[in-house]
Scaffold this motif. Sequence first.
Motif, PDB file in Angstrom:
ATOM      1  N   GLU A   1     -11.588  -1.821  -7.594  1.00 57.66           N
ATOM      2  CA  GLU A   1     -10.747  -1.833  -6.400  1.00 57.66           C
ATOM      3  C   GLU A   1      -9.289  -1.984  -6.842  1.00 57.66           C
ATOM      4  OE1 GLU A   1      -9.784  -4.281  -2.299  1.00 57.66           O
ATOM      5  OE2 GLU A   1     -10.343  -5.371  -4.107  1.00 57.66           O
TER       6      GLU A   1
ATOM      7  N   GLY B   1      -5.702  -3.144  -5.316  1.00 55.52           N
ATOM      8  CA  GLY B   1      -5.122  -3.796  -4.143  1.00 55.52           C
ATOM      9  C   GLY B   1      -6.025  -4.920  -3.667  1.00 55.52           C
TER      10      GLY B   1
ATOM     11  N   SER C   1      -6.220 -10.308  -0.367  1.00 54.49           N
ATOM     12  CA  SER C   1      -6.900 -11.584  -0.113  1.00 54.49           C
ATOM     13  C   SER C   1      -8.189 -11.746  -0.905  1.00 54.49           C
ATOM     14  CB  SER C   1      -7.246 -11.679   1.372  1.00 54.49           C
ATOM     15  OG  SER C   1      -8.237 -10.704   1.679  1.00 54.49           O
TER      16      SER C   1
ATOM     17  N   GLN D   1     -12.049  -7.509   0.648  1.00 53.45           N
ATOM     18  CA  GLN D   1     -12.731  -6.231   0.382  1.00 53.45           C
ATOM     19  C   GLN D   1     -13.553  -6.321  -0.910  1.00 53.45           C
ATOM     20  OE1 GLN D   1     -12.564  -2.584   1.911  1.00 53.45           O
ATOM     21  NE2 GLN D   1     -14.410  -3.102   0.766  1.00 53.45           N
TER      22      GLN D   1
ATOM     23  N   GLU E   1      -4.434  -6.561  -8.634  1.00 46.21           N
ATOM     24  CA  GLU E   1      -3.428  -6.899  -7.623  1.00 46.21           C
ATOM     25  C   GLU E   1      -2.076  -7.055  -8.317  1.00 46.21           C
ATOM     26  OE1 GLU E   1      -3.103  -7.190  -4.197  1.00 46.21           O
ATOM     27  OE2 GLU E   1      -1.050  -7.610  -4.823  1.00 46.21           O
TER      28      GLU E   1
ATOM     29  N   ASP F   1      -0.343  -3.421 -12.449  1.00 48.58           N
ATOM     30  CA  ASP F   1      -0.183  -2.165 -11.716  1.00 48.58           C
ATOM     31  C   ASP F   1      -1.505  -1.407 -11.714  1.00 48.58           C
ATOM     32  OD1 ASP F   1       0.422   0.276 -10.680  1.00 48.58           O
ATOM     33  OD2 ASP F   1       1.858   0.856 -12.227  1.00 48.58           O
ATOM     34  N   GLY F   2      -2.190  -1.484 -10.588  1.00 51.03           N
ATOM     35  CA  GLY F   2      -3.502  -0.840 -10.475  1.00 51.03           C
ATOM     36  C   GLY F   2      -3.439   0.672 -10.405  1.00 51.03           C
TER      37      GLY F   2
ATOM     38  N   ILE G   1       2.439   0.417  -4.858  1.00 57.06           N
ATOM     39  CA  ILE G   1       3.694   0.377  -5.612  1.00 57.06           C
ATOM     40  C   ILE G   1       3.353   0.415  -7.093  1.00 57.06           C
ATOM     41  CG2 ILE G   1       5.803  -0.959  -6.066  1.00 57.06           C
ATOM     42  CD1 ILE G   1       5.636  -0.302  -3.154  1.00 57.06           C
TER      43      ILE G   1
HETATM   44  N1  SAM Z   1      -8.052  -5.215  -0.136  1.00 62.10           N
HETATM   45  C1  SAM Z   1      -7.198  -6.234   0.400  1.00 62.10           C
HETATM   46  C2  SAM Z   1      -7.959  -7.317   1.109  1.00 62.10           C
HETATM   47  O1  SAM Z   1      -9.179  -7.213   1.241  1.00 62.10           O
HETATM   48  O2  SAM Z   1      -7.300  -8.298   1.507  1.00 62.10           O
HETATM   49  C3  SAM Z   1      -6.112  -5.700   1.286  1.00 62.10           C
HETATM   50  C4  SAM Z   1      -5.166  -4.842   0.562  1.00 62.10           C
HETATM   51  S1  SAM Z   1      -3.525  -4.771   1.200  1.00 62.10           S
HETATM   52  C5  SAM Z   1      -3.756  -3.635   2.517  1.00 62.10           C
HETATM   53  C6  SAM Z   1      -2.849  -3.817  -0.154  1.00 62.10           C
HETATM   54  C7  SAM Z   1      -2.683  -4.588  -1.437  1.00 62.10           C
HETATM   55  O3  SAM Z   1      -2.355  -3.686  -2.465  1.00 62.10           O
HETATM   56  C8  SAM Z   1      -1.560  -5.608  -1.377  1.00 62.10           C
HETATM   57  O4  SAM Z   1      -2.041  -6.870  -1.712  1.00 62.10           O
HETATM   58  C9  SAM Z   1      -0.565  -5.094  -2.416  1.00 62.10           C
HETATM   59  O5  SAM Z   1       0.160  -6.103  -3.084  1.00 62.10           O
HETATM   60  C10 SAM Z   1      -1.483  -4.340  -3.352  1.00 62.10           C
HETATM   61  N2  SAM Z   1      -0.845  -3.338  -4.212  1.00 62.10           N
HETATM   62  C11 SAM Z   1       0.143  -2.465  -3.925  1.00 62.10           C
HETATM   63  N3  SAM Z   1       0.425  -1.712  -4.998  1.00 62.10           N
HETATM   64  C12 SAM Z   1      -0.406  -2.119  -5.990  1.00 62.10           C
HETATM   65  C13 SAM Z   1      -0.603  -1.716  -7.348  1.00 62.10           C
HETATM   66  N4  SAM Z   1       0.082  -0.738  -7.929  1.00 62.10           N
HETATM   67  N5  SAM Z   1      -1.548  -2.355  -8.062  1.00 62.10           N
HETATM   68  C14 SAM Z   1      -2.270  -3.357  -7.524  1.00 62.10           C
HETATM   69  N6  SAM Z   1      -2.126  -3.780  -6.245  1.00 62.10           N
HETATM   70  C15 SAM Z   1      -1.215  -3.164  -5.487  1.00 62.10           C
END
Ligand code: SAM
Length: 227
Positions: free
Chosen positions: A91, A93, A96, A99, A114, A141-142, A216
């Motif tokens: 996964e 992102g 929390s 997911q 994350e 950076d995912g 990002i």
């Molecule tokens: N799956 C999460 C949950 O169950 O709470 C919700 C995800 S939230 C909509 C999107 C997440 O993606 C944020 O926490 C954000 O910081 C993260 N994110 C954005 N760009 C990212 C990246 N390049 N690598 C990892 N995480 C990233």
Amino acid sequence: MVMKDRDTPATRADRLAMVASQIESRGIRDPLVVKAMREVPRHLFVPGDMQKRAHDDTPLPIGWEQTISQPYIVAYMTQALGLHGQETVLEIGCGSGYQAAILSRIAARVYTVERIPQLARKAMATLDELGITNIQVREGDGSLGWEEKSPFDAIMVTASGPRIPAPLSSQLGLHGTLVMPVGSRGQGQRIVRQTRISRETFRTDQLLGVAFVPLIGEYGWRADRKG
Ligand code: SAM
């Protein structure tokens, strides 16, 4: 993979009502997904002041301008992966951790990345509190994936990008499936499902219209813009 019971009769009742009225009534039929949505205590993944709203039919803020996705979208994207129980899932992102917890009830193991360290640490603490042991959380950076743990049977990206990051497609195993919201930054996107049908060939399906926070990173959007 038993989870510790952190429910009260009220949180359990609210969650079961959420699954009936928001998930099953909208056509989510995969029994593994419905079971996972019934089991995982969503209220523990939202900040304390949001707990009363944990089962609302909406995304909720989790801090650092990020959100936990709407329950229906969590179920929809999980079902779209078509998991059976033995898979290794990535996964991107973690947010929390909710997911990832849902995926961990269905797949054999889950790796989640994350970029915001505070969220990664909080997610680890929540997953630990629940005694979930088949998830590994990493900060970073995912959009680059997690090469050392690849290939993956399934990949879910829970932030939206302009396109599917090339490293993620290449870390998908043969017959593996990836789902991700793709489209404009700060506007509507569409969930895209990519299936690897041979070493060089992928099939792409356009699924549901959604609105996600941006991915990002090197293969996502730039950090120096809001929205
Ligand atoms: N799956 C999460 C949950 O169950 O709470 C919700 C995800 S939230 C909509 C999107 C997440 O993606 C944020 O926490 C954000 O910081 C993260 N994110 C954005 N760009 C990212 C990246 N390049 N690598 C990892 N995480 C990233």
